[in-house]
Scaffold this motif. Structure first.
Motif, mmCIF file in Angstrom:
data_model
loop_
_atom_site.group_PDB
_atom_site.id
_atom_site.type_symbol
_atom_site.label_atom_id
_atom_site.label_comp_id
_atom_site.label_asym_id
_atom_site.label_seq_id
_atom_site.Cartn_x
_atom_site.Cartn_y
_atom_site.Cartn_z
ATOM 1 N N PRO A 1 -88.644 44.402 -0.568
ATOM 2 C CA PRO A 1 -90.058 44.501 -0.920
ATOM 3 C C PRO A 1 -90.262 44.934 -2.372
ATOM 4 N N GLN A 2 -91.460 44.639 -2.896
ATOM 5 C CA GLN A 2 -91.803 45.134 -4.213
ATOM 6 C C GLN A 2 -91.977 46.648 -4.154
ATOM 7 N N GLY A 3 -91.761 47.286 -5.305
ATOM 8 C CA GLY A 3 -91.978 48.722 -5.379
ATOM 9 C C GLY A 3 -90.732 49.483 -5.776
ATOM 10 N N LEU A 4 -90.641 50.718 -5.313
ATOM 11 C CA LEU A 4 -89.590 51.632 -5.740
ATOM 12 C C LEU A 4 -88.273 51.339 -5.031
ATOM 13 N N TRP A 5 -87.210 51.182 -5.839
ATOM 14 C CA TRP A 5 -85.840 51.040 -5.338
ATOM 15 C C TRP A 5 -84.989 52.151 -5.920
ATOM 16 N N TYR A 6 -84.012 52.564 -5.131
ATOM 17 C CA TYR A 6 -83.058 53.579 -5.555
ATOM 18 C C TYR A 6 -81.718 52.925 -5.912
ATOM 19 N N ASN A 7 -81.198 53.284 -7.085
ATOM 20 C CA ASN A 7 -79.820 52.978 -7.510
ATOM 21 C C ASN A 7 -79.538 51.508 -7.824
ATOM 22 N N LEU A 8 -80.545 50.669 -7.899
ATOM 23 C CA LEU A 8 -80.312 49.284 -8.310
ATOM 24 C C LEU A 8 -79.881 49.231 -9.778
ATOM 25 N N GLU A 9 -80.425 50.124 -10.581
ATOM 26 C CA GLU A 9 -80.046 50.181 -11.994
ATOM 27 C C GLU A 9 -78.622 50.701 -12.166
ATOM 28 N N SER A 10 -78.229 51.639 -11.322
ATOM 29 C CA SER A 10 -76.856 52.139 -11.370
ATOM 30 C C SER A 10 -75.866 51.010 -11.135
ATOM 31 N N TYR A 11 -76.166 50.179 -10.161
ATOM 32 C CA TYR A 11 -75.300 49.025 -9.873
ATOM 33 C C TYR A 11 -75.286 48.048 -11.053
ATOM 34 N N THR A 12 -76.457 47.786 -11.620
ATOM 35 C CA THR A 12 -76.565 46.819 -12.714
ATOM 36 C C THR A 12 -75.760 47.255 -13.930
ATOM 37 N N VAL A 13 -75.795 48.550 -14.253
ATOM 38 C CA VAL A 13 -75.063 49.061 -15.408
ATOM 39 C C VAL A 13 -73.569 49.159 -15.124
ATOM 40 N N ASN A 14 -73.216 49.764 -14.009
ATOM 41 C CA ASN A 14 -71.823 50.119 -13.757
ATOM 42 C C ASN A 14 -70.998 49.004 -13.124
ATOM 43 N N HIS A 15 -71.643 48.058 -12.473
ATOM 44 C CA HIS A 15 -70.895 46.975 -11.834
ATOM 45 C C HIS A 15 -71.034 45.649 -12.590
ATOM 46 N N LEU A 16 -72.203 45.454 -13.212
ATOM 47 C CA LEU A 16 -72.460 44.184 -13.897
ATOM 48 C C LEU A 16 -72.500 44.320 -15.411
ATOM 49 N N ASN B 1 -73.979 55.453 -8.365
ATOM 50 C CA ASN B 1 -74.386 55.663 -6.970
ATOM 51 C C ASN B 1 -74.660 54.289 -6.372
ATOM 52 N N MET B 2 -73.826 53.899 -5.431
ATOM 53 C CA MET B 2 -73.937 52.573 -4.843
ATOM 54 C C MET B 2 -74.749 52.561 -3.547
ATOM 55 N N SER B 3 -75.460 53.654 -3.297
ATOM 56 C CA SER B 3 -76.355 53.682 -2.142
ATOM 57 C C SER B 3 -77.679 53.054 -2.563
ATOM 58 N N ILE B 4 -77.710 51.739 -2.554
ATOM 59 C CA ILE B 4 -78.837 50.978 -3.098
ATOM 60 C C ILE B 4 -79.809 50.619 -1.978
ATOM 61 N N GLY B 5 -81.079 50.846 -2.231
ATOM 62 C CA GLY B 5 -82.051 50.479 -1.211
ATOM 63 C C GLY B 5 -83.419 51.049 -1.490
ATOM 64 N N TYR B 6 -84.218 51.122 -0.453
ATOM 65 C CA TYR B 6 -85.611 51.545 -0.580
ATOM 66 C C TYR B 6 -86.017 52.287 0.685
ATOM 67 N N TYR B 7 -87.097 53.035 0.568
ATOM 68 C CA TYR B 7 -87.645 53.759 1.711
ATOM 69 C C TYR B 7 -88.917 53.088 2.202
ATOM 70 N N ILE B 8 -89.061 53.047 3.493
ATOM 71 C CA ILE B 8 -90.353 52.777 4.119
ATOM 72 C C ILE B 8 -90.674 54.021 4.917
ATOM 73 N N ASN B 9 -91.685 54.741 4.470
ATOM 74 C CA ASN B 9 -91.973 56.088 4.962
ATOM 75 C C ASN B 9 -90.745 56.958 4.708
ATOM 76 N N THR B 10 -90.107 57.477 5.742
ATOM 77 C CA THR B 10 -88.946 58.342 5.535
ATOM 78 C C THR B 10 -87.631 57.655 5.875
ATOM 79 N N LYS B 11 -87.663 56.389 6.235
ATOM 80 C CA LYS B 11 -86.443 55.675 6.596
ATOM 81 C C LYS B 11 -85.894 54.916 5.398
#
Length: 244
Positions: A104-119, A201-211
């Motif tokens: 989904p659009q919006g806030l993501w966690y650690n996608l930038e970490s992957y982009t810098v450190n892996h790509l 940090n390769m824990s990449i993803g997003y929250y919907i509410n608290t999940k």
């Protein structure tokens, strides 16, 4: 006998006074620790922006909406910290950015970490950073958790600058029309860094509410971790936050 009782009574009074003094010292010491803890730095916060090519895209409007801006937080305390909705341990960290070309659009966690450190992405990124107290981190979290959406007019540069300005006296601006290019120019007015390391940090993803929904590109497609519907290896997409 009376003399013995008097000495015993005096001893009891002195003992009571001594322990009362110890208790008072302990209370004062605990208060000092609490104040010191509140004033101690617990995390380093950096604001990053990367823009490909020139600062202008050559369009008639003179507006360049390409590029990406994001926040990185590194834990420098001995405690576990919560950043946004995600916990990080000692020397751990997290990146946060909003996206219009993610699902989904919006806030993501650690996608930038992957982009810098892996790509090896976001080359020539500029940044400034500051250490923050626990109180400042709480202010940051309030902003993050109430600004998780993305739109063309409230994009990644809006989010990153908003997080930064919520706690820092070194104010940045992403312009009347919010763009990464404007934010880059603002950051470069200060003593900025180029290509500063980004926490892994390769824990990449997003929250919907608290999940938390994990989207790990390094997992196999048969893994329960694999939930992504787009390519993580397309730098042309990952290096800009706007919708296609």
């Amino acid at each position: 006998m009376c003399r013995f009782k008097s000495v015993k009574k005096l001893f009891c009074l002195c003992s009571a006074g001594f322990f009362a003094m110890l208790s008072l010292i302990a209370v004062i010491f605990a208060a000092d620790i609490a104040v010191a803890s509140a004033d101690s730095y617990v995390a380093n916060v950096a604001i990053f922006v990367a823009v490909d090519g020139n600062d202008s895209d050559g369009s008639s409007s003179g507006i360049n909406s390409s590029g990406h801006a994001f926040i990185a937080v590194t834990n420098i305390s001995m405690r576990t910290l919560t950043v946004g909705k995600k916990e990080i341990g000692f020397q751990g960290g997290v990146t946060l950015g909003t996206w219009g070309n993610r699902d989904p659009q919006g806030l993501w966690y650690n996608l930038e970490s992957y982009t810098v450190n892996h790509l090896n992405g976001y080359q020539n990124r500029v940044s400034i950073d500051e250490n923050v107290t626990l109180s400042q981190l709480q202010t940051i979290n309030t902003y993050i958790n109430t600004h998780e959406s993305w739109s063309a007019l409230s994009n990644c540069s809006t989010f990153a600058s908003g997080v930064w300005n919520s706690f820092s006296d070194t104010k940045v601006s992403c312009g009347v029309i919010n763009t990464p290019t404007n934010l880059k120019k603002s950051i470069m007015q200060y003593n900025y860094s180029t290509n500063k390391d980004v926490v892994v940090n390769m824990s990449i993803g997003y929250y919907i509410n608290t999940k938390f929904y994990l989207n790990n590109p390094l997992a196999t497609k048969n893994s329960l971790d694999w939930q992504t519907s787009f390519s993580f290896d397309d730098l042309s997409v990952l290096e800009k936050c706007e919708a296609a």
